[in-house]
Scaffold this motif. Structure first.
Motif, mmCIF file in Angstrom:
data_model
loop_
_atom_site.group_PDB
_atom_site.id
_atom_site.type_symbol
_atom_site.label_atom_id
_atom_site.label_comp_id
_atom_site.label_asym_id
_atom_site.label_seq_id
_atom_site.Cartn_x
_atom_site.Cartn_y
_atom_site.Cartn_z
ATOM 1 N N SER A 1 0.813 -1.213 0.000
ATOM 2 C CA SER A 1 0.000 0.000 0.000
ATOM 3 C C SER A 1 0.853 1.273 0.000
ATOM 4 O O SER A 1 0.314 2.382 -0.050
ATOM 5 C CB SER A 1 -0.927 0.017 1.220
ATOM 6 N N ARG A 2 2.181 1.093 0.041
ATOM 7 C CA ARG A 2 3.082 2.245 0.087
ATOM 8 C C ARG A 2 4.011 2.248 -1.119
ATOM 9 O O ARG A 2 4.214 1.218 -1.774
ATOM 10 C CB ARG A 2 3.902 2.229 1.392
ATOM 11 N N ASP A 3 4.596 3.393 -1.393
ATOM 12 C CA ASP A 3 5.502 3.567 -2.528
ATOM 13 C C ASP A 3 6.729 4.339 -2.046
ATOM 14 O O ASP A 3 6.632 5.523 -1.696
ATOM 15 C CB ASP A 3 4.791 4.330 -3.646
ATOM 16 N N CYS A 4 7.867 3.668 -2.012
ATOM 17 C CA CYS A 4 9.090 4.304 -1.504
ATOM 18 C C CYS A 4 9.430 5.569 -2.284
ATOM 19 O O CYS A 4 9.795 6.596 -1.699
ATOM 20 C CB CYS A 4 10.258 3.322 -1.575
ATOM 21 N N ALA A 5 9.312 5.508 -3.599
ATOM 22 C CA ALA A 5 9.682 6.663 -4.425
ATOM 23 C C ALA A 5 8.821 7.870 -4.092
ATOM 24 O O ALA A 5 9.325 9.006 -4.005
ATOM 25 C CB ALA A 5 9.550 6.304 -5.899
ATOM 26 N N ARG A 6 7.539 7.646 -3.884
ATOM 27 C CA ARG A 6 6.644 8.753 -3.559
ATOM 28 C C ARG A 6 6.935 9.308 -2.165
ATOM 29 O O ARG A 6 6.916 10.530 -1.951
ATOM 30 C CB ARG A 6 5.192 8.284 -3.651
ATOM 31 N N GLU A 7 7.223 8.436 -1.221
ATOM 32 C CA GLU A 7 7.485 8.885 0.146
ATOM 33 C C GLU A 7 8.827 9.610 0.261
ATOM 34 O O GLU A 7 8.971 10.553 1.047
ATOM 35 C CB GLU A 7 7.455 7.687 1.098
ATOM 36 N N VAL A 8 9.794 9.186 -0.525
ATOM 37 C CA VAL A 8 11.124 9.797 -0.457
ATOM 38 C C VAL A 8 11.147 11.189 -1.077
ATOM 39 O O VAL A 8 11.907 12.065 -0.633
ATOM 40 C CB VAL A 8 12.156 8.875 -1.160
ATOM 41 N N GLU A 9 10.314 11.408 -2.084
ATOM 42 C CA GLU A 9 10.402 12.625 -2.897
ATOM 43 C C GLU A 9 10.421 13.926 -2.088
ATOM 44 O O GLU A 9 11.316 14.771 -2.298
ATOM 45 C CB GLU A 9 9.262 12.642 -3.914
#
Length: 321
Positions: free
Chosen positions: A300-308
């Motif tokens: 349910s999570r996306d590392c790339a989106r959270e890191v941005e």
């Protein structure tokens, strides 16, 4: 009752005594034996060095004479993360290493498939650090930081942040449960910074193996060997290498005696979207590192989106240096 029997006599007559060998002949045979052994030894060494499984320690030392005192180890997963994401992680590490004169060691999870075997791939952290130690035998410290983390304050060197004289003495968490919240095994109350070879932190539930500093030496090799023992890798811990580490720290006082546990925000602050932060473990501006715990295993999570947003904040800090 049985008694020992006397030696049996041979039915054949004893052979006639041979004439004694001359001293010159003995010297010839001795020289020949030495020469044959030398040839065998040369062939054996040649075969050993030719083996794809052999890495010469002399070559490793020669290849890393310019290694700095600190090596940053980052384990990249090219199947789990996109190339665009990994480029950001690499840029983050390279800037920090260049800023302080450190050395980067980037490795791929797939490099250790054979070593990890059937265990979860997250175990690759251990052979990756051991590989870095073999490649940079002259380094003093190895700083492992997982790929779902960013160094947010590039101005903080490891020396000023953790390793300076007297610094760790102030930061070490003494007489606290190794595994929060209520482990009966606690950190030693009389430990000093001279005793420490491993610096690590913890979240609300476990030790945190995604950001730690390991001092080079015999203890480091001993610790990594224990952690990577097949018994732990094949035990099916719910959290793989994390629970393996929890177990070692609780039941192997030899390891615990050389380990300092520091507050979470010193080494591994969690992002606001990461579960399980300690009471004071959520990232705040000025913290050294931010981790996105679980973004790589939670669908349910996306590392790339959270890191941005954190990456953009880091870029502003870098441009302002």
């Amino acid at each position: 009752m049985q008694f020992a029997l006397p030696p049996r006599r041979s039915p054949q007559p004893l052979p006639l005594a041979r004439p004694r060998m001359s001293s010159y002949r003995r010297k010839q045979l001795k020289s020949g034996a030495v020469f044959a052994f030398a040839v065998f030894l040369i062939l054996f060494i040649h075969h050993l060095y030719a083996s794809p499984f052999y890495t010469s320690p002399f070559l490793s030392a020669a290849a890393s004479t310019s290694t700095s005192g600190v090596v940053i180890v980052t384990l990249l997963d090219h199947q789990l993360f996109s190339d665009a994401y990994l480029k950001k992680i690499i840029a983050n590490r390279e800037h920090y290493a260049n800023y302080h004169g450190y050395t980067n060691f980037f490795a791929s999870v797939s490099d250790y498939d054979e070593a990890v075997g059937d265990a979860p791939q997250s175990w690759a952290v251990v052979p990756a650090v051991r590989h870095a130690m073999a490649t940079h035998p002259h380094a003093a410290y190895f700083f492992y930081l997982a790929p779902h983390a960013l160094i947010m304050d590039p101005t903080k060197s490891l020396k000023s942040h953790l390793l300076g004289k007297g610094r760790l003495e102030e930061l070490m968490m003494r007489d606290v449960p190794i595994v929060p919240p209520d482990s009966i095994i606690k950190t030693f109350s009389h430990q000093t910074e001279e005793d420490v070879d491993l610096i690590i932190t913890q979240d609300k539930e476990d030790l945190n193996p995604w950001s730690f500093v390991l001092k080079s030496g015999d203890f480091a090799r001993f610790f990594l060997d224990i952690w990577f023992d097949p018994l732990y890798r094949n035990y099916n811990f719910a959290k793989a290498e994390t629970h393996g580490l929890d177990h070692i720290m609780q039941w192997h006082p030899t390891v615990l005696a050389r380990t300092a546990v520091v507050p979470q925000r010193l080494l591994a602050s969690f992002s606001s979207g990461s579960p399980g932060a300690s009471l004071d473990g959520t990232y705040e501006d000025g913290d050294f590192v931010v981790q996105f715990r679980g973004c790589d295993v939670d669908n349910s999570r996306d590392c790339a989106r959270e890191v941005e947003p954190y990456y953009k904040l880091w870029e502003k800090k870098v441009q302002g240096d």
